[in-house]
Design a protein around this motif. Structure first.
Motif, PDB file in Angstrom:
ATOM      1  N   MET A 218     139.530  51.355  71.765  1.00 14.90           N
ATOM      2  CA  MET A 218     140.361  52.427  72.508  1.00 14.90           C
ATOM      3  C   MET A 218     140.008  52.954  74.069  1.00 14.90           C
ATOM      4  SD  MET A 218     143.384  53.508  72.102  1.00 14.90           S
ATOM      5  CE  MET A 218     144.309  53.901  73.519  1.00 14.90           C
ATOM      6  N   MET A 219     138.344  53.215  74.067  1.00 14.07           N
ATOM      7  CA  MET A 219     137.911  53.411  75.342  1.00 14.07           C
ATOM      8  C   MET A 219     138.145  52.453  76.311  1.00 14.07           C
ATOM      9  SD  MET A 219     134.482  55.610  74.381  1.00 14.07           S
ATOM     10  CE  MET A 219     134.342  55.760  76.082  1.00 14.07           C
ATOM     11  N   ALA A 220     137.791  51.106  75.716  1.00 17.11           N
ATOM     12  CA  ALA A 220     138.140  49.632  76.611  1.00 17.11           C
ATOM     13  C   ALA A 220     139.793  49.947  77.139  1.00 17.11           C
ATOM     14  CB  ALA A 220     137.581  48.615  76.096  1.00 17.11           C
ATOM     15  N   VAL A 221     140.418  50.066  76.438  1.00 14.08           N
ATOM     16  CA  VAL A 221     142.025  50.135  76.705  1.00 14.08           C
ATOM     17  C   VAL A 221     142.238  51.162  77.716  1.00 14.08           C
ATOM     18  CG1 VAL A 221     144.581  50.586  75.902  1.00 14.08           C
ATOM     19  CG2 VAL A 221     142.719  49.458  74.479  1.00 14.08           C
ATOM     20  N   THR A 222     141.837  52.258  77.771  1.00 19.77           N
ATOM     21  CA  THR A 222     141.685  53.352  78.663  1.00 19.77           C
ATOM     22  C   THR A 222     140.930  53.029  80.160  1.00 19.77           C
ATOM     23  OG1 THR A 222     141.981  55.220  76.897  1.00 19.77           O
ATOM     24  CG2 THR A 222     141.225  55.779  79.174  1.00 19.77           C
ATOM     25  N   THR A 223     140.066  52.447  79.830  1.00 21.52           N
ATOM     26  CA  THR A 223     139.321  51.982  81.055  1.00 21.52           C
ATOM     27  C   THR A 223     140.090  51.160  82.003  1.00 21.52           C
ATOM     28  OG1 THR A 223     137.070  52.751  79.921  1.00 21.52           O
ATOM     29  CG2 THR A 223     136.943  51.379  81.983  1.00 21.52           C
ATOM     30  N   PHE A 224     140.433  50.046  81.359  1.00 22.14           N
ATOM     31  CA  PHE A 224     141.027  48.896  81.925  1.00 22.14           C
ATOM     32  C   PHE A 224     142.477  49.383  82.333  1.00 22.14           C
ATOM     33  CE2 PHE A 224     137.785  46.129  79.612  1.00 22.14           C
ATOM     34  CZ  PHE A 224     137.271  45.650  80.781  1.00 22.14           C
ATOM     35  N   GLY A 225     142.981  49.978  81.522  1.00 27.83           N
ATOM     36  CA  GLY A 225     144.449  50.331  81.938  1.00 27.83           C
ATOM     37  C   GLY A 225     144.694  51.247  82.938  1.00 27.83           C
ATOM     38  N   PHE A 226     143.931  52.465  82.913  1.00 25.98           N
ATOM     39  CA  PHE A 226     144.161  53.602  83.889  1.00 25.98           C
ATOM     40  C   PHE A 226     143.402  53.189  84.837  1.00 25.98           C
ATOM     41  CE2 PHE A 226     143.131  57.717  85.677  1.00 25.98           C
ATOM     42  CZ  PHE A 226     144.416  58.056  85.505  1.00 25.98           C
ATOM     43  N   GLY A 227     142.336  52.510  84.875  1.00 25.34           N
ATOM     44  CA  GLY A 227     141.601  51.997  86.156  1.00 25.34           C
ATOM     45  C   GLY A 227     142.176  51.074  86.872  1.00 25.34           C
ATOM     46  N   SER A 228     143.263  50.272  86.098  1.00 28.29           N
ATOM     47  CA  SER A 228     143.528  48.989  87.115  1.00 28.29           C
ATOM     48  C   SER A 228     144.228  49.501  88.527  1.00 28.29           C
ATOM     49  CB  SER A 228     144.715  48.456  85.924  1.00 28.29           C
ATOM     50  OG  SER A 228     145.765  49.286  85.898  1.00 28.29           O
TER      51      SER A 228
END
Length: 407
Positions: A218-228
């Motif tokens: 879930m942290m990976a989803v947040t990092t890639f998604g929000f960071g995009s």
């Protein structure tokens, strides 16, 4: 877990406790982003380079990312209302120290204090907001709280930057102190006194969440998604002036358009999360964000299309926030129920890791003279976020089937 206030499932009104959290979030949002607008004034007054002054931004994000999970553990056994009031008091004190500082070191120390309080406030506050309403409205409650943060980008930061450059950089910090005092009073008045203490347990129990595959996913989803979005947004001003051809004044005005979109998108993301569930909402918003960044790249030279694209981009970029935080809370409740607040703190860290990731990705593009192509990098990152999300969906489905079979 927190005790929900009886609210009709069809009610569209939020409890005043949730609104009080949004007031605190507004104060926090102003102090997080205000430094960017007054950085030259700070550097000149304190006699430091603009590069050194820039660490007020980067070290803020680092302190937030590292300090938040640790402070969440330290406060895991405290009553939720007392914890939030204490955090807002620390936040107020940090900004007061920054406002009174006459050296870069003291200013930086004040910023670090506020950063750690910032992250922990959102980590605990999100669980409280979700617990103040029926489960079906948890996404909307979180979005209302986060709306305070996005509203700060629309109103607080532009106004604070204008006043700070006109009347001195300390004025915005004093204004944040006043806002924090208002938030403190609102939470003291409106947050229910019956909120239980955290169910954190031992520090080792909390830290075990770091070894949980679903939590890290879930942290990976947040990092890639929000960071995009930050691959391009970090350099949005030079993009608007050097590539699209707007004047600096118009570029500043367009940032208000982007800010208004983030506020609207955040509320819409909360609605989608409550209506469709966080997994489906994330899939829809991530796909829409990827498509939007393609359209942004293709229209980056058009002064007619860019204002429209900025609004659509901001809408989907921050529409992710409530879905991502709701997803982490749901994942933690399923896989690490004794570390929900800690997992929430990890996701707040992941938001900031995403900002750093996106900024570095954008900087890499700029260093290769590919600034105009930075939205393409953001598109790739948004699509990458769908991969861990798909894994997590399969994991949730498998665990649901096993659980159903056991009954």
């Amino acid at each position: 877990m927190t005790t929900a206030i009886p609210v009709s499932p069809v009610s569209t009104r939020m409890p005043p406790g949730v609104l009080s959290l949004a007031v605190g979030a507004f104060a926090i949002g102003v102090t997080e982003f205000i430094v960017v607008g007054i950085l030259p004034a700070i550097a000149k007054d304190l006699g430091i380079s603009i590069e050194s002054a820039g660490s007020l931004v980067s070290l803020y994000a680092l302190a937030l990312a590292v300090g938040t999970p640790l402070l969440v553990i330290a406060m895991s056994r405290l009553p939720r209302k007392g914890a939030l009031l204490g955090l807002m008091s620390v936040f107020l004190a940090g900004n007061l120290l920054a406002a009174w500082s006459h050296s870069f070191e003291i200013l930086l120390f004040g910023r670090v204090i506020t950063a750690v309080a910032h992250g922990t406030f959102f980590a605990i506050g999100a669980t409280v907001a979700a617990g103040l309403v029926p489960k079906a409205q948890a996404g909307r409650a979180i979005s209302v709280m986060f709306a305070g943060l996005t509203l700060a980008m629309v109103v607080g930061v532009p106004l604070g930057s204008f006043l700070g450059n006109l009347l001195g950089w300390r004025l915005p910090f004093f204004a944040v102190v006043a806002l924090a005092a208002l938030g403190l009073a609102a939470m003291a008045r409106w947050l229910p006194t019956g909120l239980p203490q955290g169910a954190g347990g031992k520090a080792s129990t909390q830290l075990a969440a770091l070894g949980s595959g679903p939590i890290l996913t879930m942290m990976a989803v947040t990092t890639f998604g929000f960071g995009s979005s930050f691959a391009a947004f970090t350099f949005i001003t030079p993009i608007l002036t050097d590539i699209t051809g707007f004047s600096a004044t118009v570029a500043s005005a367009l940032l208000i358009v982007f800010g208004a979109a983030t506020f609207t998108g955040n509320l819409a993301g909360g609605y989608l999360t409550s209506h469709y569930g966080w997994q489906k909402a994330l899939r829809m918003i991530l796909l829409a964000l990827a498509v939007t960044q393609v359209a942004l790249a293709l229209s980056i030279s058009s002064q007619w299309l860019m204002p429209v694209m900025l609004f659509i981009w901001g809408f989907f970029a921050f529409g992710l926030s409530p879905a991502l935080q709701s997803g982490m809370l749901a994942t933690a409740e399923r896989y690490t129920p004794k570390a929900v607040d800690f997992a929430s703190g990890l996701n707040i860290s992941a938001f900031n890791l995403g900002i750093s990731f996106g900024s570095m990705l954008g900087a890499l593009m700029v260093s290769r003279h590919l600034m105009a192509a930075s939205p393409w990098a953001g598109m790739v990152a948004a699509l990458l976020a769908l991969l861990p999300l798909a894994w997590l969906a399969r994991k949730n489905l498998a665990s649901h089937v096993v659980g159903a079979g056991a009954h």
